[in-house]
Write a protein that holds these residues in place. Sequence first.
Motif, mmCIF file in Angstrom:
data_model
loop_
_atom_site.group_PDB
_atom_site.id
_atom_site.type_symbol
_atom_site.label_atom_id
_atom_site.label_comp_id
_atom_site.label_asym_id
_atom_site.label_seq_id
_atom_site.Cartn_x
_atom_site.Cartn_y
_atom_site.Cartn_z
ATOM 1 N N LEU A 82 11.855 -2.403 1.810
ATOM 2 C CA LEU A 82 12.046 -2.581 3.244
ATOM 3 C C LEU A 82 10.722 -3.046 3.830
ATOM 4 N N VAL A 83 10.757 -4.125 4.579
ATOM 5 C CA VAL A 83 9.539 -4.711 5.112
ATOM 6 C C VAL A 83 9.559 -4.663 6.627
ATOM 7 N N GLN A 84 8.451 -4.215 7.174
ATOM 8 C CA GLN A 84 8.259 -4.304 8.622
ATOM 9 C C GLN A 84 6.807 -4.623 8.899
ATOM 10 N N ASN A 85 6.608 -5.604 9.752
ATOM 11 C CA ASN A 85 5.263 -5.948 10.211
ATOM 12 C C ASN A 85 4.258 -6.071 9.077
ATOM 13 N N GLY A 86 4.697 -6.723 8.004
ATOM 14 C CA GLY A 86 3.772 -7.024 6.938
ATOM 15 C C GLY A 86 3.579 -5.914 5.929
ATOM 16 N N PHE A 87 4.294 -4.814 6.086
ATOM 17 C CA PHE A 87 4.165 -3.706 5.133
ATOM 18 C C PHE A 87 5.525 -3.398 4.512
ATOM 19 N N ALA A 125 0.814 -1.216 0.000
ATOM 20 C CA ALA A 125 0.000 0.000 0.000
ATOM 21 C C ALA A 125 0.848 1.266 0.000
ATOM 22 N N TYR A 126 1.977 1.226 0.678
ATOM 23 C CA TYR A 126 2.809 2.430 0.771
ATOM 24 C C TYR A 126 3.720 2.617 -0.442
ATOM 25 N N ILE A 157 7.685 -0.626 3.390
ATOM 26 C CA ILE A 157 7.606 0.786 3.759
ATOM 27 C C ILE A 157 8.349 1.699 2.789
#
Lengths: 495, 78
Positions: free
Chosen positions: B44-49, B32-33, B51
């Motif tokens: 870069l991935v954090q907590n399923g997103f 989404a971002y 970023i």
Amino acid sequence: MTQRWVLDEIVDPFGAKVVVDRAPDGTVREARFDLAGLPRVDPLLTGHLAAEVPSLVERLCGVCPAAHHLAGIRALESLAGGVELPVAAVLSRQLLHHASAISTHAVRAVTTNRDDAMTLRRLAKQVMTAVGSPGHFPATAVPGGVATPIDAEARDRCRALVPDALAAATRIADRTLPLAGPVDDFPGADVALADEDGRPDLLGSRLRAVAADGRVIIDAAPVGEWDGLVAESMPGDSAPRPYLIAVGPEHGQYRVGPVAQLRIGRLTTPRAAALQDEWSRRGGHAAGARTVITVHSVEVIAAILDRPELLDGRILVEPAAHSGAGAGVGIGWVDGPRGLLVHRYRTVDDGRVGAATVLTPTAQNEYWLALLLRRAVAADRDAPGPDDVPGHAADRGDTGPGEQGHGDPAGPYGPPMAARRLVDLEDAIREADPCLPCSSAPAGAMGLVVEERASGAPGAPSAVSPRSGDPSAVPTGPDRPSAPAGQVSDPSGGQ
Amino acid sequence: MSVPSRIIRITPGVLPMADVRVADREITCCLAYVPEAQVGDFVLVQNGFAIDLLDPESAAQSLAAFAELGVIDDPDTV
């Protein structure tokens, strides 16, 4: 060769979990955001050259790279005994920092003001590029100044975007401020960086702390006093529960971030200061605070772009000593998009790190978040849900793009947690804004796992210290001796 | 932690999703971002997103930092 996660069993970078601790009668004793997926990197930094540490931390953390970049460089300059930076360098760093704040906060408006959010992101990107940081990881600051000067053309490209950006930021604030939000009954202090007059300054040289009743606890402490200002209740823990030493471990809890930034003093830019007044009158929720800070940051950038000193070619001074070359202690801080971030390095004779502390806004706000989560979980199960209550985060435009439904996980201690309760938990997390993308996830898409534990079970969260009006809370003291925050990973405790 | 990951497939939608490879794992994340992301890009991935997008050079630098700190055992990009 295929990479392998060495910490795979310890760290799940893809998780977001709330741990609920229930008493035998089912009442909520505490709810905590599990920070195990955010391990402290401090021990990993030991043995590295201090000069390498800022970029290492930026790479590891990634969510707020500009804040880590600037805090780390400031810590290196502190190691060198302090540096009087050229004005152009100071201004360039401020541009980077405020652009980073805009970029971070604008994401929240994607659902309600998509075009305005994109306008703000464009300004932020243009400014960061102009000061030498076109990519995700910044390269603007170096010890003693900045790496590259901004030129007139780049400045003018940024200037051209300011009017639309200011209008966009104002529209977002005007839409957000009137909406209802959580009641702010945080009993602790607000802590933020300030200028020498006590007014909020995201890249300030002073720290200011104001109690919930408005009493000033710390007026204008310089960075060199950091070790005497804050200590950790659980040194080295992912959730260290820091407190203000001046108040003590029992009642010295505090929070950082946009709400704190607006509560410690009046903003220095006119449009944002007027919005700050309105924000205060309306109860002061975090979503509104972020929009006010965004307006402030646009105004600050506009003012800097008008200053002739920005184009001064002198952007670098040689630190008195090579940053990190010898033994000493260096402390650098910034007030990032999520609040106060502190880097503290203790080096040994060869310039390598003997101990490092990186105290993040998330760690500092964990106590506040725990209070918000506890209230969300403990709320009457028959209370109105988000569809019935105006001011849910999705209404405030305080989420990321998209929307989808919640799951309805069952807990082992009582009936399943209702979908609306998960929405409440999400709202609590958005309010305190831990440095995870889940904080700005679309409504229902935060991917929260709720784990319920019986009170006293292994791993169950320890209780919140009793507060006024909260007789149900069970007191808990630090299970280890407190230590100044700057010494939490420094067993020697010395320099 | 911020994990550089390479996109191996994308599922379009209101919430576009991607399967990414990070170290020895494959995970699904939300784009989404970064709706502009393409297969083969690093994110870069954090907590399923996801970023942010990373260029290959920056991704390599990040992976080298993870390896240097002992979080992964090989800095070679996937």
